[in-house]
Motif scaffolding. Sequence first.
Motif, mmCIF file in Angstrom:
data_model
loop_
_atom_site.group_PDB
_atom_site.id
_atom_site.type_symbol
_atom_site.label_atom_id
_atom_site.label_comp_id
_atom_site.label_asym_id
_atom_site.label_seq_id
_atom_site.Cartn_x
_atom_site.Cartn_y
_atom_site.Cartn_z
ATOM 1 N N SER A 167 -36.233 -8.992 14.512
ATOM 2 C CA SER A 167 -36.298 -10.497 13.887
ATOM 3 C C SER A 167 -34.937 -11.147 14.271
ATOM 4 N N SER A 168 -35.158 -12.010 15.546
ATOM 5 C CA SER A 168 -33.687 -12.987 15.898
ATOM 6 C C SER A 168 -33.784 -13.845 16.514
ATOM 7 N N MET A 197 -29.452 -4.983 7.513
ATOM 8 C CA MET A 197 -28.436 -5.869 7.282
ATOM 9 C C MET A 197 -29.256 -7.558 8.175
ATOM 10 N N GLY A 198 -28.550 -8.512 8.034
ATOM 11 C CA GLY A 198 -28.794 -9.948 8.291
ATOM 12 C C GLY A 198 -28.003 -10.942 8.140
ATOM 13 N N ALA A 199 -28.228 -12.204 8.704
ATOM 14 C CA ALA A 199 -27.721 -13.322 8.212
ATOM 15 C C ALA A 199 -28.693 -14.487 9.017
ATOM 16 N N GLY A 202 -26.739 -12.579 18.659
ATOM 17 C CA GLY A 202 -26.901 -10.847 19.502
ATOM 18 C C GLY A 202 -26.283 -10.052 18.451
ATOM 19 N N TYR A 203 -25.836 -9.112 19.574
ATOM 20 C CA TYR A 203 -25.520 -7.697 19.346
ATOM 21 C C TYR A 203 -24.969 -7.121 19.943
ATOM 22 N N ASP A 204 -24.145 -6.393 20.023
ATOM 23 C CA ASP A 204 -23.412 -5.896 20.605
ATOM 24 C C ASP A 204 -23.261 -3.908 20.619
ATOM 25 N N GLY A 205 -24.162 -3.557 20.346
ATOM 26 C CA GLY A 205 -24.619 -2.749 20.517
ATOM 27 C C GLY A 205 -24.284 -1.071 19.960
ATOM 28 N N PRO A 249 -30.232 -20.310 14.235
ATOM 29 C CA PRO A 249 -29.725 -19.313 14.068
ATOM 30 C C PRO A 249 -30.463 -17.612 12.569
ATOM 31 N N PHE A 250 -31.548 -17.070 12.847
ATOM 32 C CA PHE A 250 -31.059 -16.012 12.249
ATOM 33 C C PHE A 250 -30.596 -14.128 12.538
ATOM 34 N N ALA A 251 -30.983 -13.894 11.889
ATOM 35 C CA ALA A 251 -31.127 -12.214 12.589
ATOM 36 C C ALA A 251 -31.259 -11.476 11.229
ATOM 37 N N GLN A 252 -32.159 -10.693 11.587
ATOM 38 C CA GLN A 252 -32.146 -9.180 10.659
ATOM 39 C C GLN A 252 -32.583 -8.034 11.532
ATOM 40 N N LEU A 253 -31.505 -7.235 11.352
ATOM 41 C CA LEU A 253 -31.483 -5.913 11.459
ATOM 42 C C LEU A 253 -32.342 -4.127 10.857
#
Length: 268
Positions: free
Chosen positions: A143-144, A256-258, A148-151, A118-122
């Motif tokens: 890119s994810s 912001m990313g993980a 997820g993202y709760d908005g 899993p990864f994500a960059q907002l």
Amino acid sequence: MAEGGVATCPQVFVVDRQASYISQPSGKASRWPRVSQKFLLLLLGLTLLGLVVEACFIYGLYKKTEEFNLCKHPLCQNLSHPQTSGQQGGTIMRQVGPKESNEIPTVPPHLDQVQQKPFAQLIGANDPKGENDMVLWVYEDASSHGMGYDGKGRLLVEKEGYYYLYSKLTINAAEDCSVIQHKVMKKTSAYDLPILLLRSKRNRCQTKSHSAKASGGEDLWNSFLAGIFHLQSDDKIYVILENNTKIRPGPTDNLMGAFMIFPGKILQ
């Protein structure tokens, strides 16, 4: 003189010079030298036999070493010709594309590599000011995978593991004096209150001459936070900027990313 006037003749002793006074050894004593000679010959024969066997063993090792050096051994031939050994073992490496092609050959990934971590960059929203000083993000263009993202500014964790978290904010500190705090928080079901993961605090004070030189009334600087943390499923990660009116909006100024670096939990 003896009686009657007759003289007696003296006794004469005769010495035989040819007589031998050397004692002859017995028959039993003469056998020991012969037995000792036979024992010494037997030991000498065994020693010579051991030397011959050792020489043969050393010669055999030398021949094997010479075969490897000359690449005559079957194992060495398999290493020098991997395609032949692969065909014998039932595994064939196929070359992708012609030999003269400039394309990089692609190898099908293993089944474990197909399932990406899993990864994500907002990226920052045009209006990043959320409730309670929370920073808002754009998830549609992010890119994810597996997150997820709760908005409302919170990144949702779906799989447990160790994650590398990072956040970058661009802040306008054009005021004469201001206190700026940039935080990365975690909300987990195990605790009622949010947990502080990362923080950057700075007192920004500038002189009037410096503020006058700032183009367009802006004094921009960046704040970057990063670290590795163990996250569980359903955890929520978000960013707080106290007095978030100082944040400079834009997708390229804020991130912001993980991404997961190790799944599960390390047992100690």
